[in-house]
Write a protein that holds these residues in place. Structure first.
Motif, PDB file in Angstrom:
ATOM      1  N   ILE A   1       0.816  -1.216   0.000  1.00  0.00           N
ATOM      2  CA  ILE A   1       0.000   0.000   0.000  1.00  0.00           C
ATOM      3  C   ILE A   1       0.845   1.260   0.000  1.00  0.00           C
ATOM      4  O   ILE A   1       0.341   2.337  -0.324  1.00  0.00           O
ATOM      5  CB  ILE A   1      -0.997   0.023   1.183  1.00  0.00           C
TER       6      ILE A   1
ATOM      7  N   ARG B   1      -4.352   4.837   1.409  1.00  0.00           N
ATOM      8  CA  ARG B   1      -3.571   3.587   1.388  1.00  0.00           C
ATOM      9  C   ARG B   1      -4.171   2.594   2.362  1.00  0.00           C
ATOM     10  O   ARG B   1      -4.088   2.784   3.576  1.00  0.00           O
ATOM     11  CB  ARG B   1      -2.107   3.866   1.776  1.00  0.00           C
ATOM     12  N   TYR B   2      -4.770   1.547   1.830  1.00  0.00           N
ATOM     13  CA  TYR B   2      -5.257   0.470   2.695  1.00  0.00           C
ATOM     14  C   TYR B   2      -5.496  -0.777   1.856  1.00  0.00           C
ATOM     15  O   TYR B   2      -5.656  -0.714   0.628  1.00  0.00           O
ATOM     16  CB  TYR B   2      -6.549   0.877   3.423  1.00  0.00           C
ATOM     17  N   VAL B   3      -5.507  -1.921   2.535  1.00  0.00           N
ATOM     18  CA  VAL B   3      -5.862  -3.173   1.886  1.00  0.00           C
ATOM     19  C   VAL B   3      -6.534  -4.065   2.916  1.00  0.00           C
ATOM     20  O   VAL B   3      -6.174  -4.063   4.096  1.00  0.00           O
ATOM     21  CB  VAL B   3      -4.625  -3.866   1.255  1.00  0.00           C
TER      22      VAL B   3
END
Length: 499
Positions: A20, A285-287
């Motif tokens: 990310i 930004r992440y997952v």
């Protein structure tokens, strides 16, 4: 009962943090593209173009989207039937320790080192921990034996703009949210997503607002089908009204301040409506993943078609080229707000800690380690360089944190130009006008693109401050927008105007 080795979880989180750091979620890229195609305000459209180019370059180069590589926040949903084990036979780690080890592993990766921003002793020495630990960890135990993980790298510019209030039951949540947006300024690097948490207790509302951010952008689909309940109606109302304010991309004006508004609600006390607001920035930004095998999770980048038609370089044929090595007050007086400049030549860097040392030396009547007369200062704390890079990703930090130092530096040193992101406060604008200086805005969230315009870098003072040391950069066509000109006019209409 299912057994999972803790090493697999640790490595998966570390892999996620690396991934990310240089990959936007695909839905976010598509939303940026829609905004870019629809935007009619030239400064905002140029900023959107830089964000999209940066997104493409970061993905291809596997280098950070933003120099602020974030506070790590990990949300775990652990099934009660899941059993942890250790491959190495050592005692089980607590989840906080395990996540911290993953952060240490990811942020110290020599192929893509990430900036350490966490400090300990917040009311004292504020010493950097060196590896971006500790992480912020939330854990929920659920039925079953699955493990769901949400890994987030949340930049400081978004969280610092968070808001909370306890409203009366008769108050309008939409009106309160709308009232907060101008005061948030542009330091959260719009366009992004706004998360709103309603109900519960104060801390629950804040957590709901943050967690709501990490769901796919779907406002266009909601517009197409229409709201089916009050939460969806609020989303549509806020999305339209916030964008009508005209704050726009990076606060430069235009039609796209928010790409989506997410709302989460929970039951609350009959006498109150707790409401929280948390923004997510242009470096979203992440997952999210499930760990359902003994092997660490592998994250596949989006196909290159996601950025089809996005160029490799930012072109601004109408821009004025400026040689910083030949800068003089007469030249600065010609600049006007909204104008695009391409800067070449030498620039000094300084952030909070360096500014504090400089003004302390001035107050003590001591010489400065650098000559600022006729120079430009860039508010930046870059990522460590790798390979042939002159510097790692090096986007601007929020300028308002340096406002209290502006008058002293302009008066005592002959400093002429400052470069950062977002608006300036009233006192700083007045000082800029009084001394005939200028403030230029670079695009927050375009750090890798901007680093490509830095052809050399060296530390020239305060090397003990790490990324906050004073560097000298050599620039080549570094793009900026004139945000406050020498007459005290500001492009950020929500900032205090010159008197």
């Amino acid at each position: 009962m299912r057994t999972l080795e803790q090493e697999a979880l640790q490595d998966s989180i570390a892999h996620a943090l690396q991934f990310i750091s240089h990959h936007h979620p695909s839905d976010f890229v598509r939303a940026l593209r829609r905004a870019w195609e629809a935007e009619t305000h030239a400064p905002a459209r140029a900023a959107l173009a830089q964000l999209l180019i940066n997104s493409r370059l970061a993905s291809e180069g596997r280098r950070p989207l933003c120099q602020d590589t974030g506070v790590v926040q990990v949300f775990l949903r652990v099934g009660m039937g899941l059993h942890f084990s250790r491959r190495d036979g050592q005692p089980l780690q607590g989840l906080q320790a395990l996540v911290n080890q993953a952060v240490h592993q990811a942020y110290g990766d020599p192929t893509n080192p990430l900036r350490a921003s966490m400090v300990q002793d917040p009311l004292g020495l504020r010493t950097n921990t060196g590896d971006n630990t500790p992480a912020v960890v939330f854990c929920e135990f659920t039925e079953g034996d699955e493990l769901e993980v949400l890994v987030v790298a949340k930049g400081g510019g978004g969280d610092v703009k968070a808001r909370f209030a306890t409203l009366n039951p008769s108050d309008s949540v939409a009106d309160w949210v709308l009232s907060q947006i101008p005061g948030m300024g542009a330091g959260w690097c719009p366009p992004g997503v706004i998360g709103v948490g309603i109900g519960g207790s104060p801390e629950q509302a804040m957590l709901m607002a943050k967690q709501a951010l990490f769901t796919p952008i779907d406002i266009d689909e909601l517009k197409a089908r229409g709201a089916s309940h009050a939460v969806e109606a609020l989303r549509l109302d806020l999305h339209g009204r916030i964008n009508q304010l005209g704050i726009g991309v990076q606060g430069l004006g235009g039609q796209h301040t928010v790409l989506d508004v997410k709302v989460a609600a929970a039951p609350c006390h009959a006498a109150t409506i707790p409401v929280a607001l948390v923004p997510n920035c242009a470096a979203t930004r992440y997952v999210r993943f499930k760990l359902d095998s003994p092997q660490p999770k592998v994250f596949e980048p989006a196909p290159r078609a996601l950025w089809a038609g996005i160029p490799e370089h930012f072109a601004a044929p109408e821009a004025l080229r400026v040689d910083l090595d030949q800068l003089d007050p007469a030249q600065v007086r010609q600049w006007r707000t909204g104008q695009t400049l391409l800067l070449s030549g030498r620039v000094l860097t300084a952030r909070d800690a360096a500014h504090k040392r400089l003004v302390d030396l001035i107050a003590a009547g001591l010489p400065l380690p650098v000559d600022l007369r006729g120079r430009a200062i860039y508010y930046v704390g870059p990522v460590e360089a790798v390979g042939a890079e002159a510097v790692g990703p090096a986007g601007p930090t929020t300028a308002t944190r340096m406002d209290k130092f502006v008058d002293t530096l302009l008066a005592a040193t002959g400093l002429l130009v400052m470069i950062g992101k977002a608006e300036r406060g009233a006192a700083a604008i007045q000082a800029i006008k009084r001394h005939g200086a200028a403030y230029l805005a670079a695009v927050g969230g375009a750090a890798y693109l901007l680093s490509k315009a830095i052809v050399s870098a060296r530390v020239v003072a305060f090397d003990d401050l790490g990324m906050e040391a004073i560097h000298e950069f050599q620039l080549q066509d570094f793009p900026v927008t004139v945000a406050v000109d020498s007459q005290g006019h500001t492009i950020h209409w929500f900032a205090a105007p010159a008197a």
